[in-house]
Structures are given as structure tokens and as C-alpha cells.
Scaffold this active site. Sequence first.
Site, PDB file in Angstrom:
ATOM      1  N   LYS A  35     -48.216  71.399  36.711  1.00  0.00           N
ATOM      2  CA  LYS A  35     -46.971  70.859  36.747  1.00  0.00           C
ATOM      3  C   LYS A  35     -46.439  71.303  38.229  1.00  0.00           C
ATOM      4  O   LYS A  35     -46.689  72.256  38.982  1.00  0.00           O
ATOM      5  CB  LYS A  35     -46.089  72.035  35.617  1.00  0.00           C
ATOM      6  CG  LYS A  35     -44.742  71.441  35.450  1.00  0.00           C
ATOM      7  CD  LYS A  35     -44.116  72.325  34.272  1.00  0.00           C
ATOM      8  CE  LYS A  35     -42.658  72.447  34.078  1.00  0.00           C
ATOM      9  NZ  LYS A  35     -42.304  73.293  32.970  1.00  0.00           N
TER      10      LYS A  35
ATOM     11  N   SER B 126     -39.146  71.254  29.885  1.00  0.00           N
ATOM     12  CA  SER B 126     -39.064  70.746  31.195  1.00  0.00           C
ATOM     13  C   SER B 126     -40.599  70.174  31.889  1.00  0.00           C
ATOM     14  O   SER B 126     -40.732  69.487  32.745  1.00  0.00           O
ATOM     15  CB  SER B 126     -38.878  71.981  32.268  1.00  0.00           C
ATOM     16  OG  SER B 126     -40.004  72.986  32.381  1.00  0.00           O
TER      17      SER B 126
ATOM     18  N   SER C 169     -40.238  74.872  26.970  1.00  0.00           N
ATOM     19  CA  SER C 169     -40.512  73.900  28.054  1.00  0.00           C
ATOM     20  C   SER C 169     -42.124  73.513  27.792  1.00  0.00           C
ATOM     21  O   SER C 169     -42.513  72.519  28.380  1.00  0.00           O
ATOM     22  CB  SER C 169     -40.517  74.131  29.403  1.00  0.00           C
ATOM     23  OG  SER C 169     -38.909  74.229  29.638  1.00  0.00           O
TER      24      SER C 169
END
Length: 467
Positions: A81, A156, A180
Site C-alpha cells: 500500500k 483506505s 481500512s
Amino acid sequence: MADERVHAFTDDALGAHDAVALAALVRSGEVSPRELVAAAVARAGRIDGALLPVAHASYDRPRISREGIGGPLWGVPTYLKDNVDLRGLPTGMGSEAFRARPARRNARFTDQLLSTGLAVLGKTRLPEFGLNASTEFATAQPVRNPWKTSHSPGASSGGAAALVAAGVVPIAHANDGGGSIRIPAACCGLVGLKPTRGRLVTNAQGGKLPIDLVTDGVVTRSVRDTAAFFAAAERHHRNPKLPPLGLVEGPGERRLRIGLVVDSPTAKTDEATRRAVEETAARLEAMGHRVVPTTLPFGEEFSRDFLAYWGYIAWVIALTGRLVLDPGFRAGKLDGLTTGLRRSFQAEFRRTPGVLRRLRRTEAVYAGIFREHDAILSPVLAHTAPPIGHLSPNVAFDELVDRLLRYVAFTPVNNVTGGPGISLPAGAAPSGLPIGVHLSAAHGQERVLLELAYALEADRPWRRIQD
């Protein structure tokens, strides 16, 4: 864009295998890591234009570590990420407020992930600083849900979830500061475990906060991939303050007392999600567990305090951006959500000591729940994945916050208290969008969650997007 289902599954080296199966094929010599990487790169090329999940690619130079060679997941391709440093690639945080430069070194978690044997092909997109529950941007195109491209993949870790659900890779890094890992897992039909605070190495961003909300992990298509990752990561670092996890390989034999929560004090659960949770409760009862309705002692005050703390984080970002991120950081380029959160904090900053005091107390309250229960079953989200635009940072701030509170009504408790929680696929809404259910357990009891997850997966295998 046409409202369609998009995936990259095909008859190549990756096939429909999960990470554990692929690593076994590598060990047996049936496929090579190079073949798996080539297949993943080709798959990424087929879906990237439709889903836009990749922030930075490193396809010509997949990242591996010496520690990971021959590891439990050796040769399996993955993504990191884009809020965690990977040496040589920029860390953009999903923001247009600064120019990301290549990182000089790996984050501690990056080294832990690489130690498992995974090969990192690049970095995945996230909303600005991971503050939103949809991977959408002020000016850039959003990441889209592979199951229904007109809808959000969550956030997210939305880019990671889109890649795994679409079949580009079987496992991808995610992290969780308010849901997330679990939110995009629910939106995309995946398994997403947020571990106990401290189970993995400390996240660089979360560890600097007064209350560390952020834990790293992965999203996967199978329970055993999640279990294999955490067992492998524990070989690199084990927290002596927590019970060892080891490799969880199947359902447990102990019958459990499970508390059932269907509605949040701040949001009413939609019918499709309610039905999925109640059906999961019935399945657990049929397995011999005792499921009892309960209520959690986290109400509207908790939600207000969490929102205030989210505002504090946005304020810190704006205040320190020039020092921490880039001398050219421009707070005026922050998106509407980050800006609104910062301003709301500034308007009520005198509340901060009380907010921190009350949030810190919740850890003991959470622990008390598990003196009577072995696990808690609830929704992940109050409703199914919304259409693109519903949670855009360009929505007026007060309306956007109201929508977020009505959507993300269950997951933040585990971040503030540090307790583990897992999102599991639990069927689909009439629209075809996946629905996730959430299980929580006491601190350090990820084994309880994984054993329940194995049992549910064996009872009713997850839907496959390629079917």
C-alpha cells in the site's frame, strides 16, 4: 463507465490458486517465481484501465529480500500500500499536496512482509492519507470495485482489495486505522484480519500518535492465506507481550459463546446486511456455538470522540507536512475531507484532553466484553458498498461526515481499543455486491477469529468473481 464485473482470472501460472497453493507449486518446482510475476503483471495490465488500483509499478524489478528466499510464501507476487515506504519507490499517501520522492529505506513493516517470501510488484492507491472510506480523490479518477465498477471498493486499502478480488494477485498488503483492512475486504468479498495492536511491527505513522490506531495486515481470498501470512510474519518478529499465534490450520473444536450485534447506536443496518449477519449467526449456532444478542458499550459519544481524533490526525498532517513529507507541501491542496476534518478539530481543540482520556479508557471496557463472550459477531458496515461519488471528498464536508458515520458504524472500536477483528464474505446483496460480516475477539486472540473463519469458509465457500 459501464457498470460491469471485471476480473483477470485466466489459465496461466496463477490460475485460481491462493497464495499457499502457489508457494507449494514453487517449492515443488512446478512453477517458478518468475512465471508467477509475469502472470501477475499481465493480469494487472488487463484490469488497470478499468479499476485503476496501482499507484506505482515496479514490474521490471520485483522487490524481494534475502530473508524471504525460501520462506513460506516464497515467490508469490503481491503489492504494498502506498502509505508504507519501499526503498526506491515514492510514498504518495494518495495526496496531491506534496511531491513524493523515492524512499531511501524500507519501513520496518516492509521488511517484515518481505521476510515471508512475497515479491512486491508495486504500490496500491489509497484515498488521501487513508482518511476516507472510499478510494476516491478530489481530481483523480477513483479506484473501482471489480464486482460492480460503478461502486466503491471501500478504503483506505481500496487499491489492494481491487487487485486481490480481480485476481491479479492472491494477497496484498493493507493497513487499518478505522476499518481500512476490513472495509475494503467487505466491499470486495475478501478476508481481512486487523490484528491486535502490537501483533506486527509498529506502523511508522500510527506509532507517532497519542493513540496508535494503525495496524498492518493483508487482504486475501482464503482464510488459510491470511493465517499463513501472520504465521510467517511472526517468524520475523513476535511480540512477547501477546500469546504466540503460530500457524492456524483449521476450525477449532471448542464451542464458543458469541455475542450478536446487528445495529450500531449511530446507524441502522440495511436489510441485506442484516440478513447476512443473522444468517451467519444461524450457521454458527448450527455448528454448536451459542449466539446471544448483546449490545456494546460504545455509543454516540464514542463516535464523536473518534471523529474528533480523526480531525486531530488531519490537523497534524497539515501542520507538519513541510517538515515530514516535503518542503514543498501545500496545505491548500489537501482535499475537502482532510481540510474539513482539520478545521473541525481547530474549532473544538479544547476538547482534545477529554477526547483522549475517554478513548484511552475504551481499551479496558473492550477487554471486559470478553469476560462474558469469546467473540462478537456484527456487520462490518451499516450498508453495502456505495456508488462512486457518494463518499467523494468533493461532497460538502458536513454531508460527507454524516454519510461516513452512517456507513462506518462498527469497525473503529477495534482500532481505538487495539482488539483484533476480521471481515469475512457473507453472501451478496440483490445488486450482486459482496457483503461482509465482522468478528471481534479479546486482545491477542486472533486464533479464535481464524478458527471461526475456517469453519464458516468450509461450511459455505466464498463466492468467486470469475463464476
